[in-house]
Motif scaffolding. Structure first.
Motif, PDB file in Angstrom:
ATOM      1  N   TYR A  49      -4.626   1.888 -11.712  1.00 27.05           N
ATOM      2  CA  TYR A  49      -3.256   2.016 -11.219  1.00 27.05           C
ATOM      3  C   TYR A  49      -3.094   3.242 -10.317  1.00 27.05           C
ATOM      4  N   GLN A  50      -4.053   3.430  -9.435  1.00 27.88           N
ATOM      5  CA  GLN A  50      -4.004   4.545  -8.499  1.00 27.88           C
ATOM      6  C   GLN A  50      -3.814   4.081  -7.056  1.00 27.88           C
ATOM      7  N   VAL A  51      -4.080   2.800  -6.796  1.00 31.27           N
ATOM      8  CA  VAL A  51      -4.035   2.269  -5.434  1.00 31.27           C
ATOM      9  C   VAL A  51      -2.993   1.156  -5.369  1.00 31.27           C
ATOM     10  N   MET A  52      -2.198   1.191  -4.318  1.00 33.58           N
ATOM     11  CA  MET A  52      -1.149   0.198  -4.147  1.00 33.58           C
ATOM     12  C   MET A  52      -1.732  -1.128  -3.658  1.00 33.58           C
ATOM     13  N   HIS A  53      -1.110  -2.230  -4.097  1.00 28.32           N
ATOM     14  CA  HIS A  53      -1.476  -3.555  -3.592  1.00 28.32           C
ATOM     15  C   HIS A  53      -1.172  -3.611  -2.099  1.00 28.32           C
ATOM     16  N   SER A  54      -1.747  -4.603  -1.427  1.00 30.79           N
ATOM     17  CA  SER A  54      -1.506  -4.783   0.009  1.00 30.79           C
ATOM     18  C   SER A  54      -0.055  -5.173   0.253  1.00 30.79           C
ATOM     19  N   ILE A  55       0.407  -4.934   1.462  1.00 29.86           N
ATOM     20  CA  ILE A  55       1.775  -5.294   1.826  1.00 29.86           C
ATOM     21  C   ILE A  55       1.980  -6.805   1.709  1.00 29.86           C
ATOM     22  N   GLN A  56       0.953  -7.583   2.032  1.00 26.95           N
ATOM     23  CA  GLN A  56       1.059  -9.028   1.918  1.00 26.95           C
ATOM     24  C   GLN A  56       1.316  -9.435   0.464  1.00 26.95           C
ATOM     25  N   TYR A  57       0.559  -8.862  -0.458  1.00 24.25           N
ATOM     26  CA  TYR A  57       0.736  -9.164  -1.880  1.00 24.25           C
ATOM     27  C   TYR A  57       2.135  -8.770  -2.340  1.00 24.25           C
ATOM     28  N   LEU A  58       2.563  -7.587  -1.954  1.00 22.92           N
ATOM     29  CA  LEU A  58       3.876  -7.098  -2.378  1.00 22.92           C
ATOM     30  C   LEU A  58       5.000  -8.008  -1.883  1.00 22.92           C
ATOM     31  N   LEU A  59       4.906  -8.433  -0.635  1.00 21.36           N
ATOM     32  CA  LEU A  59       5.953  -9.293  -0.077  1.00 21.36           C
ATOM     33  C   LEU A  59       5.956 -10.680  -0.724  1.00 21.36           C
ATOM     34  N   LEU A  60       4.775 -11.223  -0.971  1.00 25.39           N
ATOM     35  CA  LEU A  60       4.694 -12.557  -1.567  1.00 25.39           C
ATOM     36  C   LEU A  60       5.149 -12.572  -3.025  1.00 25.39           C
ATOM     37  N   THR A  61       4.919 -11.488  -3.740  1.00 27.94           N
ATOM     38  CA  THR A  61       5.233 -11.466  -5.170  1.00 27.94           C
ATOM     39  C   THR A  61       6.535 -10.734  -5.488  1.00 27.94           C
ATOM     40  N   MET A  62       7.262 -10.297  -4.481  1.00 31.97           N
ATOM     41  CA  MET A  62       8.504  -9.565  -4.725  1.00 31.97           C
ATOM     42  C   MET A  62       9.487 -10.320  -5.629  1.00 31.97           C
TER      43      MET A  62
END
Length: 143
Positions: A49-62
């Protein structure tokens, strides 16, 4: 930018002039819980839990973060969200334009001035968290 959840240090007892109501204390505790849940269950990659998911993942799973997720009271506003299609994951030459449009839509939806006035403090805090996380992820893509 690294996001980690850290326990808050105990605060000194407030003087009688600064005493907060039980409702305010409950909101503060809820904000800590909401922040931890959003970061560990959505924004950051396990196991460290030190690295953020990709922007694509974040937008798709929001939509998975919208109430009633994390024990936050549901609101009709979140039903207005139209989920993104998997096309923002494609590696096409059009990907940047798709991501840019998706971020514009996300920022408009989460913008503090656009949120309903009858939001609870927890709903408002969640939107603020989502705004900050997606903005950071977008800034990372832009560099």
């Amino acid at each position: 930018q690294h996001y980690t959840y850290q326990q808050q240090k105990p605060q000194p007892k407030p003087s009688t002039a600064q005493t907060t109501t039980p409702a305010a204390k409950a909101t503060k505790i809820d904000e800590v819980t909401i922040k931890r849940n959003v970061l560990t269950q959505w924004a950051l990659q396990p196991p460290q839990y030190q690295v953020m998911h990709s922007i694509q993942y974040l937008l798709l799973t929001m939509p998975t973060t919208f109430p009633p997720a994390f024990g936050i009271q549901p609101h009709e506003y979140f039903k207005k969200w139209k989920a993104f299609q998997n096309e923002i994951l494609s590696q096409s030459s059009n990907m940047n334009a798709l991501l840019k449009r998706a971020m514009r839509k996300t920022k408009f939806f989460l913008h503090p001035d656009k949120l309903p006035r009858d939001f609870t403090p927890e709903q408002t805090f969640l939107c603020k968290m989502l705004w900050e996380i997606t903005s950071d992820a977008w800034d990372k893509v832009q560099k």
